[in-house]
Design an enzyme around this catalytic site. Structure first.
Site, short mmCIF file in Angstrom:
data_model
loop_
_atom_site.label_atom_id
_atom_site.label_comp_id
_atom_site.label_asym_id
_atom_site.label_seq_id
_atom_site.Cartn_x
_atom_site.Cartn_y
_atom_site.Cartn_z
N ARG A 1 -123.77 -31.74 106.64
CA ARG A 1 -123.17 -32.38 105.46
C ARG A 1 -121.94 -31.61 104.98
O ARG A 1 -120.92 -32.21 104.62
CB ARG A 1 -124.21 -32.46 104.35
CG ARG A 1 -123.76 -33.21 103.11
CD ARG A 1 -124.96 -33.51 102.22
NE ARG A 1 -124.60 -34.29 101.06
CZ ARG A 1 -124.36 -33.75 99.86
NH1 ARG A 1 -124.49 -32.46 99.68
NH2 ARG A 1 -124.03 -34.53 98.84
N HIS B 1 -118.21 -33.13 104.48
CA HIS B 1 -117.54 -33.06 103.19
C HIS B 1 -116.25 -32.24 103.26
O HIS B 1 -115.29 -32.51 102.53
CB HIS B 1 -118.48 -32.48 102.14
CG HIS B 1 -119.50 -33.46 101.65
ND1 HIS B 1 -120.03 -33.43 100.39
CD2 HIS B 1 -120.10 -34.51 102.27
CE1 HIS B 1 -120.90 -34.41 100.24
NE2 HIS B 1 -120.97 -35.07 101.38
N ASN C 1 -120.34 -32.15 95.38
CA ASN C 1 -120.67 -30.88 96.05
C ASN C 1 -121.39 -29.88 95.17
O ASN C 1 -122.23 -29.11 95.66
CB ASN C 1 -119.38 -30.24 96.58
CG ASN C 1 -118.71 -31.08 97.65
OD1 ASN C 1 -119.36 -31.84 98.34
ND2 ASN C 1 -117.40 -30.94 97.77
N HIS D 1 -128.39 -39.18 107.98
CA HIS D 1 -129.29 -39.29 106.83
C HIS D 1 -130.76 -39.35 107.25
O HIS D 1 -131.63 -39.52 106.40
CB HIS D 1 -128.93 -40.52 105.99
CG HIS D 1 -127.71 -40.32 105.15
ND1 HIS D 1 -127.20 -41.30 104.33
CD2 HIS D 1 -126.88 -39.24 105.00
CE1 HIS D 1 -126.12 -40.84 103.72
NE2 HIS D 1 -125.90 -39.60 104.12
#
Length: 324
Positions: A58, A62, A90, A188
């Site tokens: 992740r 990001h 975040n 996910h």
């Protein structure tokens, strides 16, 4: 599962070109053993906490969708600047920075100011996928680190409440196709989510429906038990739930979940709102190798978004701050 090299090369040739100044084995003659050091640090953290793996994947995503894959996400905030890591979403959910710090310290003791933090994260994300049961892929390297990190720019990160059109536009903006977006969404299947990321689907979905009608009723009831409302209808921001029934294994049950209306986020369930993405989800749900191959290719392409190479940026000596 390791992707056979012949199949990998075929997929790579059909999929996309590697950024010209990135190359597999970039550090072989500059700082041998870099990838082994990173892999050992990831594994060390992973055996203590499997949640480190989805955290690093992740973090890589990001980072790449804000200013490109330059590890601007790793820069700490200062009194004069609120950095990416402290911007939404975040600030409350990123994890794994200590793994990057540890790998960087080991590498700096061997090869000072040679290996970028951005490359360390790209290696760590690949290793995280592998340790959770995904395919192993070669990571083109040669990224350099950015010198700017602004919390305000995290608006570019796709949100859990996005619909399919919004998701597609966000990924297209970064050069990723809708098909690659669906493949990457399969990440996910591992990790956890804060209840606050989807509680609107349970309690205040719209003016006409308190609960999202596309959410399986039994699943919604289970989620409400794990994410109860407190005084005034608030949700404890520390409450978390697993993303699906196998949160430590990178396999395609996620797609089976969305097909049965058990996608956790609005953005997950959005994959069933078009014929094309529904069929892609159905294909992945029934063919683990197809999804894992597409996921690996999409991760390689994602890792090359707006990279800094050559003389651009810098090689940070400390991943948390720019060089003096």
């Amino acid at each position: 599962m390791v992707l056979p090299i012949a199949l990998f090369l075929l997929l790579l040739s059909l999929g996309f070109q590697i950024e010209a100044q990135l190359q597999v084995g970039f550090y072989n003659d500059k700082c041998a053993g870099v990838e082994t050091i990173v892999r050992q640090e990831v594994h060390k953290a992973f055996v203590q906490d499997y949640g480190i793996a989805p955290g690093l994947i992740r973090m890589h995503f990001h980072d790449c969708v804000v200013r490109g894959c330059d590890f601007s996400i790793g820069i700490d905030s200062t009194p004069n600047n609120l950095a990416e890591k402290d911007g939404p979403p975040n600030g409350i959910s990123l994890r794994g920075f200590e793994v990057i710090d540890n790998a960087k310290a080991m590498i700096e003791s061997k090869c000072e100011r040679v290996v970028s933090c951005a490359d360390i994260l790209a290696f760590a994300a690949r290793d995280s996928a592998f340790f959770t049961g995904g395919m192993f892929w070669d990571v083109p390297a040669g990224r350099r680190d950015g010198r700017v990190s602004l919390a305000a720019e995290t608006i570019d990160i796709p949100a859990p409440f996005n619909n399919l059109d919004e998701l597609t536009r966000a990924f297209n903006k970064k050069g990723l196709t809708q098909r690659e977006m669906v493949a990457l969404s399969g990440a996910h299947t591992i990790g956890i989510s804060h209840c606050t990321s989807f509680s609107n689907r349970l309690y205040n979905f719209s003016s006409t429906n308190s609960q999202d009608p596309t959410l399986d009723a039994d699943y919604a009831a289970q989620l409400k038990q794990k994410c109860p409302r407190g005084p005034g209808g608030s949700i404890d921001p520390n409450l978390v739930v697993p993303m699906n029934k196998s949160p430590a294994l990178l396999e395609p049950s996620y797609f089976g979940d969305v097909l049965t209306h058990r996608g956790l986020f609005t953005s997950d369930q959005a994959l069933t709102t078009s014929t094309q993405t529904t069929e892609q989800a159905r294909s992945y749900a029934s063919n683990v190798l197809a999804w894992q191959a597409d996921f690996a290719l999409a991760m390689i392409k994602m890792s090359q978004i707006e990279v800094l190479t050559g003389a651009a940026g810098e090689i940070r000596s400390n991943c948390r701050r720019i060089n003096p």
